[in-house]
Design a protein around this motif. Structure first.
Motif, short mmCIF file in Angstrom:
data_model
loop_
_atom_site.label_atom_id
_atom_site.label_comp_id
_atom_site.label_asym_id
_atom_site.label_seq_id
_atom_site.Cartn_x
_atom_site.Cartn_y
_atom_site.Cartn_z
N THR A 53 -19.74 2.55 -15.63
CA THR A 53 -20.43 1.26 -15.56
C THR A 53 -19.88 0.48 -14.37
N ARG A 54 -20.55 -0.61 -14.04
CA ARG A 54 -20.13 -1.43 -12.89
C ARG A 54 -18.71 -1.96 -13.10
N GLY A 55 -18.38 -2.39 -14.31
CA GLY A 55 -17.04 -2.90 -14.59
C GLY A 55 -15.97 -1.82 -14.48
N GLU A 56 -16.30 -0.62 -14.97
CA GLU A 56 -15.34 0.48 -14.87
C GLU A 56 -15.11 0.87 -13.42
N TRP A 57 -16.17 0.88 -12.61
CA TRP A 57 -16.01 1.18 -11.18
C TRP A 57 -15.15 0.12 -10.50
N ALA A 58 -15.30 -1.14 -10.90
CA ALA A 58 -14.49 -2.21 -10.30
C ALA A 58 -13.01 -1.98 -10.57
N VAL A 59 -12.68 -1.57 -11.80
CA VAL A 59 -11.29 -1.30 -12.15
C VAL A 59 -10.77 -0.09 -11.37
N ILE A 60 -11.58 0.96 -11.28
CA ILE A 60 -11.17 2.17 -10.55
C ILE A 60 -10.97 1.85 -9.07
N ASP A 61 -11.89 1.10 -8.47
CA ASP A 61 -11.77 0.75 -7.06
C ASP A 61 -10.54 -0.12 -6.79
N ALA A 62 -10.25 -1.06 -7.70
CA ALA A 62 -9.08 -1.92 -7.54
C ALA A 62 -7.80 -1.08 -7.62
N ARG A 63 -7.76 -0.17 -8.59
CA ARG A 63 -6.58 0.68 -8.74
C ARG A 63 -6.41 1.59 -7.52
N ASN A 64 -7.52 2.14 -7.01
CA ASN A 64 -7.43 2.98 -5.81
C ASN A 64 -6.98 2.17 -4.60
N GLY A 65 -7.44 0.93 -4.49
CA GLY A 65 -7.00 0.07 -3.39
C GLY A 65 -5.52 -0.22 -3.45
N ASP A 66 -5.01 -0.46 -4.67
CA ASP A 66 -3.58 -0.70 -4.84
C ASP A 66 -2.78 0.55 -4.47
N ASN A 67 -3.26 1.71 -4.89
CA ASN A 67 -2.57 2.95 -4.56
C ASN A 67 -2.59 3.20 -3.06
N TRP A 68 -3.70 2.88 -2.40
CA TRP A 68 -3.80 3.06 -0.95
C TRP A 68 -2.80 2.17 -0.23
N ASP A 69 -2.71 0.90 -0.66
CA ASP A 69 -1.76 -0.02 -0.03
C ASP A 69 -0.31 0.46 -0.23
N THR A 70 0.00 0.94 -1.41
CA THR A 70 1.35 1.43 -1.68
C THR A 70 1.68 2.64 -0.80
N ALA A 71 0.75 3.57 -0.69
CA ALA A 71 0.97 4.75 0.13
C ALA A 71 1.09 4.38 1.61
N ARG A 72 0.27 3.44 2.06
CA ARG A 72 0.31 3.01 3.47
C ARG A 72 1.66 2.37 3.78
N ARG A 73 2.15 1.50 2.87
CA ARG A 73 3.44 0.85 3.10
C ARG A 73 4.58 1.86 3.09
N ALA A 74 4.53 2.82 2.18
CA ALA A 74 5.58 3.84 2.11
C ALA A 74 5.57 4.69 3.37
N ASN A 75 4.40 5.03 3.87
CA ASN A 75 4.31 5.83 5.08
C ASN A 75 4.80 5.04 6.29
N ALA A 76 4.48 3.76 6.34
CA ALA A 76 4.93 2.93 7.46
C ALA A 76 6.45 2.81 7.45
N ALA A 77 7.04 2.68 6.28
CA ALA A 77 8.49 2.56 6.19
C ALA A 77 9.17 3.87 6.57
N ARG A 78 8.57 4.98 6.24
CA ARG A 78 9.15 6.28 6.55
C ARG A 78 9.06 6.59 8.04
N ASN A 79 8.00 6.15 8.69
CA ASN A 79 7.80 6.46 10.10
C ASN A 79 8.28 5.35 11.03
N MET A 80 9.01 4.43 10.49
CA MET A 80 9.47 3.30 11.29
C MET A 80 10.48 3.77 12.33
#
Length: 88
Positions: A53-80
């Motif tokens: 449903t639209r609400g379930e997709w919103a939750v999934i997209d928010a969780r994926n966005g949070d995971n993307w930000d976490t991975a991006r920050r971890a990668n930036a810290a590792r490659n600093m």
């Protein structure tokens, strides 16, 4: 005193029976519209359809966005790179 207690119980039992037995009718359920997306899982070229449903997709997209930000920050810290002033 005992007779008074019995009379009170009889009257209260009669009052409960006299009350109309109304059961709340269940609210009509509205089926949420399902939205389907085609996704190709990692390691496969065969896409499959995922529906939520639209609400379930919103939750999934928010969780994926949070995971993307976490991975991006971890990668930036590792490659600093080490600043020039701190190099030996």
């Amino acid at each position: 005193m005992f007779a008074f207690a019995i009379a009170a119980m009889i009257l209260s039992a009669g009052a409960q029976d006299a009350a109309p037995a109304t059961t709340p009718s269940p609210a009509p359920t509205v089926k949420a519209k399902r939205i389907c997306r085609r996704e190709a899982p990692i390691g496969s070229i065969m896409p499959h359809q995922t529906c939520f449903t639209r609400g379930e997709w919103a939750v999934i997209d928010a969780r994926n966005g949070d995971n993307w930000d976490t991975a991006r920050r971890a990668n930036a810290a590792r490659n600093m790179t080490i600043p020039q002033a701190l190099r030996p």
